[in-house]
Design a protein around this motif. Structure first.
Motif, short mmCIF file in Angstrom:
data_model
loop_
_atom_site.label_atom_id
_atom_site.label_comp_id
_atom_site.label_asym_id
_atom_site.label_seq_id
_atom_site.Cartn_x
_atom_site.Cartn_y
_atom_site.Cartn_z
N VAL A 256 52.43 106.60 -14.27
CA VAL A 256 53.08 107.38 -15.30
C VAL A 256 52.72 108.81 -15.05
CG1 VAL A 256 53.37 105.34 -16.89
CG2 VAL A 256 51.09 107.00 -16.98
N PRO A 257 53.33 109.78 -15.55
CA PRO A 257 53.00 111.18 -15.63
C PRO A 257 51.74 111.45 -15.98
CG PRO A 257 55.13 110.99 -16.09
CD PRO A 257 54.71 109.65 -16.26
N ARG A 258 50.80 112.26 -15.28
CA ARG A 258 49.43 112.61 -15.91
C ARG A 258 49.58 113.40 -17.31
NH1 ARG A 258 45.91 117.04 -14.08
NH2 ARG A 258 43.73 116.43 -14.64
N GLY A 259 48.92 113.14 -18.14
CA GLY A 259 48.84 113.92 -19.70
C GLY A 259 49.13 112.98 -20.48
N SER A 260 49.87 111.69 -20.15
CA SER A 260 50.14 110.77 -20.97
C SER A 260 48.93 110.12 -21.59
CB SER A 260 51.26 109.72 -20.58
OG SER A 260 52.39 110.23 -19.88
N ALA A 261 49.21 109.36 -22.79
CA ALA A 261 48.15 108.58 -23.47
C ALA A 261 48.04 107.33 -22.51
CB ALA A 261 48.12 108.28 -24.75
N ALA A 262 47.30 107.28 -21.53
CA ALA A 262 47.29 106.15 -20.35
C ALA A 262 46.80 105.01 -20.99
CB ALA A 262 46.74 106.51 -19.31
N ALA A 263 47.61 103.76 -20.66
CA ALA A 263 47.08 102.55 -21.00
C ALA A 263 47.83 101.52 -19.76
CB ALA A 263 47.63 102.10 -22.19
N THR A 264 46.75 100.81 -19.35
CA THR A 264 47.27 99.94 -18.38
C THR A 264 47.36 98.55 -18.55
OG1 THR A 264 46.51 101.62 -16.64
CG2 THR A 264 46.93 99.39 -15.75
N VAL A 265 48.31 98.16 -18.44
CA VAL A 265 48.47 96.34 -18.86
C VAL A 265 48.48 95.81 -17.35
CG1 VAL A 265 49.52 94.71 -20.00
CG2 VAL A 265 49.44 96.80 -20.92
N GLU A 266 47.89 94.80 -16.95
CA GLU A 266 47.74 93.87 -15.70
C GLU A 266 48.15 92.45 -16.35
OE1 GLU A 266 44.67 93.83 -12.39
OE2 GLU A 266 43.88 92.49 -13.99
N ILE A 267 49.15 91.84 -15.52
CA ILE A 267 49.75 90.69 -15.74
C ILE A 267 49.38 89.78 -14.61
CG2 ILE A 267 51.76 89.22 -16.33
CD1 ILE A 267 53.00 91.65 -17.58
N ASN A 268 48.74 88.98 -14.51
CA ASN A 268 48.29 88.06 -13.50
C ASN A 268 49.14 86.52 -13.33
OD1 ASN A 268 46.43 89.78 -12.32
ND2 ASN A 268 45.16 89.41 -14.11
N LEU A 269 50.33 86.28 -12.65
CA LEU A 269 50.91 85.32 -12.53
C LEU A 269 50.34 84.32 -11.51
CD1 LEU A 269 54.62 86.79 -12.43
CD2 LEU A 269 53.16 86.25 -14.42
N LEU A 270 50.30 83.02 -11.99
CA LEU A 270 49.88 81.76 -11.25
C LEU A 270 50.59 80.78 -11.31
CD1 LEU A 270 47.66 80.69 -9.15
CD2 LEU A 270 46.42 80.01 -11.11
N TYR A 271 51.22 80.41 -10.20
CA TYR A 271 52.15 79.40 -10.17
C TYR A 271 51.49 77.91 -9.57
CZ TYR A 271 55.72 83.16 -9.98
OH TYR A 271 56.71 84.09 -10.37
N VAL A 272 51.92 77.00 -10.63
CA VAL A 272 51.20 75.37 -10.18
C VAL A 272 52.24 74.62 -9.92
CG1 VAL A 272 49.41 73.80 -11.27
CG2 VAL A 272 49.38 76.48 -11.77
N HIS A 273 52.20 73.83 -8.72
CA HIS A 273 52.91 72.95 -8.32
C HIS A 273 52.55 71.57 -9.06
CE1 HIS A 273 49.72 70.66 -6.28
NE2 HIS A 273 49.19 71.76 -5.91
#
Length: 810
Positions: free
Chosen positions: A18-35
């Motif tokens: 996102v452009p610098r200067g925004s109120a930065a918030a980073t969301v990390e999603i970790n997907l794990l597939y299980v057979h």
């Protein structure tokens, strides 16, 4: 010693800035597939490959979904990673029967096996325990702490174990065993999950024995593997262990998306509605979002839970050879991404009511109340559609006791009148509008839904990563070992031009350095974990894990550079000597003076080098873009290449003014196919496909009717005459996509084939913008044994007219 990272463990990441200067918030999603369960040794060795296609389908659409979400939420950065587990080759617990020491044979571990003290599946030294233990280890290996926001996506047995680990399920039920990862799991997606115990008396297995006996005897359990028989321990785990408690806990305390399905599948392990391998109502727990009805013993109906995502057999989602594989992938992918980025509701309240006395024709039942207030931190769901409106599900069974009165049946949704409240509540009543000769009792089931007050999308309520500000920074890192462990730490940095994706790979202890490319590949190792446990409890010493790779974005006024730095640590077992290795300080300095914007490449879901926007088969690789009949659909995905024009076509769809589930369809026409027929025309053996698409190419109906002789027990299958000129199909299990009847016949005119089909209780939605529709009927598309009716008009050519509640095309 460095080892090459196995390709299957690759975890794909998408990073949008996102452009610098925004109120930065980073969301990390970790997907794990299980057979799910695998019965043959070679399948177990490669079990992680089961979900390759689904992972690729989801990842192909992630950039667009992320971009749309970030555009609507300025200042938010979404980062996603994906990986696939293999529980058969994962770190074992160390418990095993004395006569079965090979960890890959964990499905064989029964209660009472020699060398073990066990009383039930779930005790250490059993199949259930091992599945749970190994999934927890895979989570820690692929997403080491403090990585959070983990979403488990499981199929069949993999769905059940995902729910169990998230709910800390053990021999004593939910919460009885701490698997150490619960607080890092955000939600669970199950796809045709083996949620309920299959040995329950409410499910009728085909044949004369119980499910467990048939399973242990090595009888065919449709779709649960190949020709190899499942292990005896797995048969106990599948038959005896009830996953409803774990499913309900996740649905109430995390977020759960339970995708269910039933179809006419052969062979089928069950009577009634199933996907061949699992009963329809064994695939979702009572507190999962979604409500439907399914036939039950005694000529009646009972509720089934979860969201039906299509009419697919059990193996369609993970077997590319299945005719419906692409359709299953597309349907599951869309549901998963909608759940992540649009709305992830939960059940706020659920209940059941019955009439106090029989209801006469055109009379109403009492008015029943649903719910009262939303759970804490939740608001009324106005986003997702239930059976009777936004956030509301109501179904029911009308009782027809007595031989001459007929069988019980599911109540048509149009007979319910619902008032939708604003606090996860509402009311409903039933009008008995189908039997003018009798009065009837009925039983109803209902659910109300809620969304998190922070926003309906799952991503909007996940924890964010710590905010880091980088100007001119100097960092010094020093790593040393303990007195009983030899540790070597190596810092590897690869710098490449800016790209739209970052690929992160996680594997067992190894370090790999790649030359600069258009992507950054980081190999991360994990320390070993020592587990000591008595027969009934598990004790683990503290586990040392490496921190996830950090990403630093730097830029100057003249150039832009994206750098990814990861630290890989290998830990050996304790030794008698002490060795300390200290790396020299590492200093990194950067100055940010411009804004960096990363533009993703064009989406290419099938990886054939042609952008989706221009690809005439976006879901099927076809770099040559061949289109023999010039209809805009490439030969690789065209349901009818060079087919005939359908003459005298007529299509009617009724019930469009009510929610899907009560729509009715009639189709007829004729077409002249290449003659003599080659191959011989025989839908009773080879089956037939009936496809209806709207003006935007969206699917209205896609019914693939398999071949197979008529089964008088299920009243389903094909009949044909002795001369091979007439074929009729009937489906007594509710139909395939609602198609319950179809018939075909040839005539004295060479090549002429006449056909008709009937559908009931389907969902054939057609919007005004979707007119005209196109009908395709195919026996063998590659051989040109197919026909199409485009209804393109204008009259008197075949055309469509859409009314308030019905579509008529002729």
């Amino acid at each position: 010693m460095a080892r090459t990272q196995p390709a299957w463990a690759a975890s794909l990441s998408f990073l949008f800035l996102v452009p610098r200067g925004s109120a930065a918030a980073t969301v990390e999603i970790n997907l794990l597939y299980v057979h799910g369960v695998k019965s043959c040794q070679n399948e177990r060795q490669n079990a992680q490959s089961s979900f390759t296609d689904l992972e690729q389908a989801v990842n192909a659409d992630l950039p667009g979904r992320i971009a749309s979400y970030q555009a609507a939420h300025p200042g938010t950065t979404v980062v996603t990673h994906s990986a696939r587990a293999n529980l058969y080759t994962a770190t074992p617990s160390g418990y095993h029967p004395s006569d079965s020491p090979d960890p890959i044979n964990m499905d064989d571990w029964e209660v009472g096996d020699p060398g073990c003290t066990t009383s039930q599946q779930g005790d250490p030294c059993t199949t259930a325990y091992e599945w749970r233990y190994r999934l927890a280890r895979e989570i820690n290996r692929l997403y080491p702490a403090p990585a959070a926001n983990i979403v488990l996506i499981g199929h069949s047995s993999g769905a059940r174990v995902a729910l169990e680990v998230a709910a800390n399920a053990g021999p004593g039920g939910v919460g009885s065993t701490d698997w150490g990862v619960q607080n890092r799991i955000a939600g669970v997606v199950t796809i045709q999950g083996m949620v309920d115990a299959l040995g329950s008396s409410k499910y009728n297995v085909v044949g004369f024995t119980s499910f467990e006996t048939a399973c242990k005897d090595g009888d065919a359990i449709a779709g649960f593997g190949s020709s190899c028989a499942p292990g005896n321990g797995w048969c106990e785990y599948a038959g005896r262990v009830d996953g409803f408690g774990a499913g309900d806990w996740v649905a109430k305390n995390k977020r759960a998306l339970m995708l269910t399905s039933w179809a006419s599948c052969s062979p089928a392990a069950w009577t009634g509605w199933s996907d061949g391998s699992l009963p329809y109502d064994a695939q979702g727990s009572p507190w999962s979002v979604g409500l439907d009805m399914t036939p039950a013993p005694g000529q009646t109906y009972r509720p089934s839970h979860g969201q039906k995502y299509g009419s697919f057999c059990h193996s369609a989602i993970d077997h590319s050879s299945d005719a419906n594989h692409a359709a299953a992938l597309a349907a599951a992918k869309t549901r998963i991404l909608d759940w992540l980025f649009t709305a992830a509701p939960r059940v706020a309240a659920t209940g059941s009511n019955s009439t106090s006395s029989p209801v006469a024709y055109n009379h109403f039942s009492s008015t029943f109340t649903m719910g009262s207030t939303c759970p804490s931190g939740e608001v009324d769901d106005t986003v997702t559609q239930g059976t009777k409106g936004p956030g509301i599900d109501v179904v029911g069974v009308c009782k027809h006791p007595g031989f001459f009165d007929g069988d019980d049946h599911a109540i048509a949704l149009a007979e319910f009148t619902v008032t939708n409240g604003t606090t996860c509540n509402g009311t409903y009543k039933w009008k008995q509008a189908h039997d003018s000769n009798n009065s009837h009792d009925a039983t109803f089931w209902w659910k109300t839904r809620s969304e998190r007050s922070g926003g309906p999308a799952l991503v909007g309520t996940l924890t964010t990563l710590p905010t880091t500000t980088t100007t001119s920074t100097t960092t010094t890192t020093t790593t040393s070992t303990t007195s009983t462990t030899t540790t070597t730490t190596t810092s590897t940095t690869t710098t490449a031009p800016p790209t739209s994706t970052t690929t992160t790979t996680t594997a067992p202890p190894t370090t790999t350095t790649l030359p600069p490319t258009t992507t950054t590949t980081t190999t991360t190792t994990e320390p070993s974990t020592t587990t000591t446990a008595p027969p009934t409890t598990t004790t683990e010493p503290p586990t040392t894990t490496t921190e996830p790779p950090t990403t630093t974005v730097t830029s100057t006024t003249t150039s832009t550079t994206t750098s990814t730095t990861s630290t890989s640590t290998s830990t050996t077992a304790p030794v008698s000597t002490t060795t300390t290795t200290t790396l020299p300080p590492t200093t990194t300095s950067s100055t940010i003076s411009t804004t960096t914007t990363t533009i993703p490449p064009c989406p290419d879901a099938d990886g054939d080098g042609v952008c989706d926007a221009a690809d005439n088969c976006p879901a099927d690789p076809n770099p040559d873009q061949a289109d023999a009949d010039g209809d805009g659909s490439g030969d690789a995905c065209d349901p009818c290449t060079g087919g005939a024009a359908v003459a005298k076509p007529k299509l009617t769809i009724a019930g469009l003014s009510t929610p899907p589930g009560d729509d009715r369809l009639k189709l007829r026409g004729e077409m002249t196919l290449p003659f003599p027929f080659s191959p011989a025309l025989d839908p009773a053996t080879s089956g037939v496909r009936i496809l209806i698409t709207d003006a935007s190419a969206a699917t209205v109906l896609d019914a693939v009717i398999p071949g197979g002789a008529y089964d008088y027990a299920t009243q389903t299958g094909w009949k044909s005459n002795a001369s091979g000129t007439r074929w009729s199909y009937r489906n007594g299990l509710g139909g395939i996509e609602g198609i319950v009847k179809a018939s075909f016949k040839t005539s004295s005119t060479p090549g002429l084939v006449q056909f008709n089909a009937t559908g009931r209780n389907g969902g054939y939605a057609v919007a005004p913008a979707g007119v005209p529709v196109r009908v395709t009927l195919a026996f063998d598309s590659a051989a040109g044994q197919c026909g199409e009716a485009p209804f393109a008009g204008p009259p008197p050519s075949p055309s469509c007219a859409l009314g308030a509640s019905a579509l008529t095309c002729r």
